[in-house]
Design an enzyme around this catalytic site. Structure first.
Site, PDB file in Angstrom:
ATOM      1  N   GLY A 227       7.549  12.978   2.248  1.00  0.00           N
ATOM      2  CA  GLY A 227       7.095  11.727   2.966  1.00  0.00           C
ATOM      3  C   GLY A 227       5.681  11.682   2.934  1.00  0.00           C
TER       4      GLY A 227
ATOM      5  CG  HIS B 177      12.671  12.410  -4.036  1.00  0.00           C
ATOM      6  ND1 HIS B 177      12.684  13.190  -3.196  1.00  0.00           N
ATOM      7  CD2 HIS B 177      11.564  12.593  -4.840  1.00  0.00           C
ATOM      8  CE1 HIS B 177      11.388  13.541  -3.064  1.00  0.00           C
ATOM      9  NE2 HIS B 177      10.790  13.219  -4.102  1.00  0.00           N
TER      10      HIS B 177
ATOM     11  CD  GLU C 119       3.269  11.573  -3.745  1.00  0.00           C
ATOM     12  OE1 GLU C 119       3.805  12.190  -2.671  1.00  0.00           O
ATOM     13  OE2 GLU C 119       3.780  10.759  -4.292  1.00  0.00           O
TER      14      GLU C 119
ATOM     15  CG  ASP D  50      13.400  16.520   1.022  1.00  0.00           C
ATOM     16  OD1 ASP D  50      14.428  15.964   1.434  1.00  0.00           O
ATOM     17  OD2 ASP D  50      12.376  15.748   0.512  1.00  0.00           O
TER      18      ASP D  50
ATOM     19  CG  ASP E 203       8.285  11.352  -6.984  1.00  0.00           C
ATOM     20  OD1 ASP E 203       8.969  12.222  -6.382  1.00  0.00           O
ATOM     21  OD2 ASP E 203       7.247  10.716  -6.537  1.00  0.00           O
TER      22      ASP E 203
HETATM   23 ZN   LIG Z   1       8.973  13.535  -4.513  1.00  0.00          ZN
END
Ligand SMILES: [Zn+2]
Length: 332
Positions: A167, A16, A197, A135, A275
């Site tokens: 999110g 991200h 996740e 996203d 991430d």
């Molecule tokens: Zn992620």
């Protein structure tokens, strides 16, 4: 193993943009925007930046987000990420950008796009090609979904390859976002939602069936459902596995007990990713090293993970072939 991993030309598929901000980048932003109250002293900032728990992670994340006011800040962020990737011999990354958050914070869409474009050009000069995933922040609902889709399709910046969804997962069903993913796919963007996740395999099923996911962000819980694992293998749907992130957010207890082992044993296409790397104290090389040690992988098996990332990327075929040849040269 460390030098072997460094020598492999690598691809990062799950990072991200805001979460990629390292201490050096944040220091630059904090000095530019002292009103944000983020430490402008390196030692103090490093303390603030050290991972404590998930709540503190969110606090740091939103502090960084609050300093992104215009194109110069986005440029700083992108170039900071590119320098870090270049240092690790990462040649290509698909970076997740959340336009809704920037625009809600008051940044003009044109400023965001200008910063992305100039940052991407400087990254290319450093030897790192960047692509974008725009996203939807799932917790912001359908309004954010529509805004993200409209922005992506009307602006269609160079390097935009995919459409995502992130999110929290609990209580935020993937299926409600299906019309937005349909439109994005019709326009030629690839579908790469986060799923599995923080919730079970049913979320991954929904990402596959309702959003026609071509890759899954995380997918950690797939191992709870053998039929799902079989489906992922059969359809060749890769997982963007982020082991250290999963440990930090307490989705798994340790790298040693991470289901990446079962995924690989079952034949799932596993890619390793970071991430929000500096927030979690992760690097892409560190992820390869940790998984190699935990699973006692041979160099050939580690190289296979690097190949998976190349093959699972949205690079053109000729670039994939060139990177695979380079990997083969390192292995030989
Ligand atoms: Zn992620």
């Amino acid at each position: 193993m460390r030098s072997f991993i460094h020598a492999l030309p690598k691809v990062e598929l799950h990072v991200h943009l805001v979460g990629s901000a390292g201490v050096g980048t944040v220091l630059e932003l904090a000095r530019r925007h002292p009103e944000a109250g983020v430490p402008t002293d390196r030692a103090e900032l490093e303390r603030f930046y050290t991972f404590r728990d998930f709540d503190h992670f969110l606090k740091v994340y939103w502090a960084v987000q609050s300093m992104l006011k215009g194109r110069a800040d986005i440029h700083t962020l992108v170039v900071g990420l590119a320098r870090e990737l270049a240092r690790q011999n990462v040649r290509y990354a698909e970076v997740t950008v959340t336009p809704h958050n920037h625009i809600t914070d008051g940044m003009a869409g044109d400023e965001l796009l200008a910063g992305l474009a100039s940052g991407r050009a400087e990254a290319a000069a450093l030897g790192v090609d960047l692509a974008w995933c725009f996203d939807i922040p799932g917790e912001k609902g359908l309004v954010a979904a529509r805004e993200t889709l409209t922005f992506a399709l009307s602006e269609r910046p160079d390097g935009l390859v995919s459409f995502g969804l992130a999110g929290p997962e609990a209580g935020i069903g993937r299926a409600q976002f299906a019309p937005f993913f349909d439109a994005a796919r019709d326009a030629g963007l690839h579908s790469v939602p986060h799923a599995g996740e923080t919730t079970g395999p049913e979320t991954i099923w929904s990402a596959v069936r309702d959003l026609r996911a071509e890759r899954i962000g995380h997918g950690t819980s797939c191992v709870e459902d053998p039929a799902l694992v079989e489906h992922l293998v059969l359809k060749g749907i890769p997982l963007e596995v982020c082991p250290t992130s999963n440990v930090r957010t307490q989705q798994v207890a340790s790298i040693e007990t991470h289901p990446v082992r079962q995924m690989l044993d079952a034949g799932v296409v596993v890619t390793l990713n970071t991430d929000d790397p500096p927030f979690f104290g992760a690097t892409l090389e560190g992820e390869y090293l940790a998984v190699a040690a935990a699973l006692d992988l041979t160099p050939a098996q580690v190289a296979r993970l690097a190949e998976n990332a190349v093959l699972a990327s949205f690079l053109p075929g000729s670039r994939k072939t060139a990177l695979l040849e380079e990997i083969a040269d390192v292995v030989a």
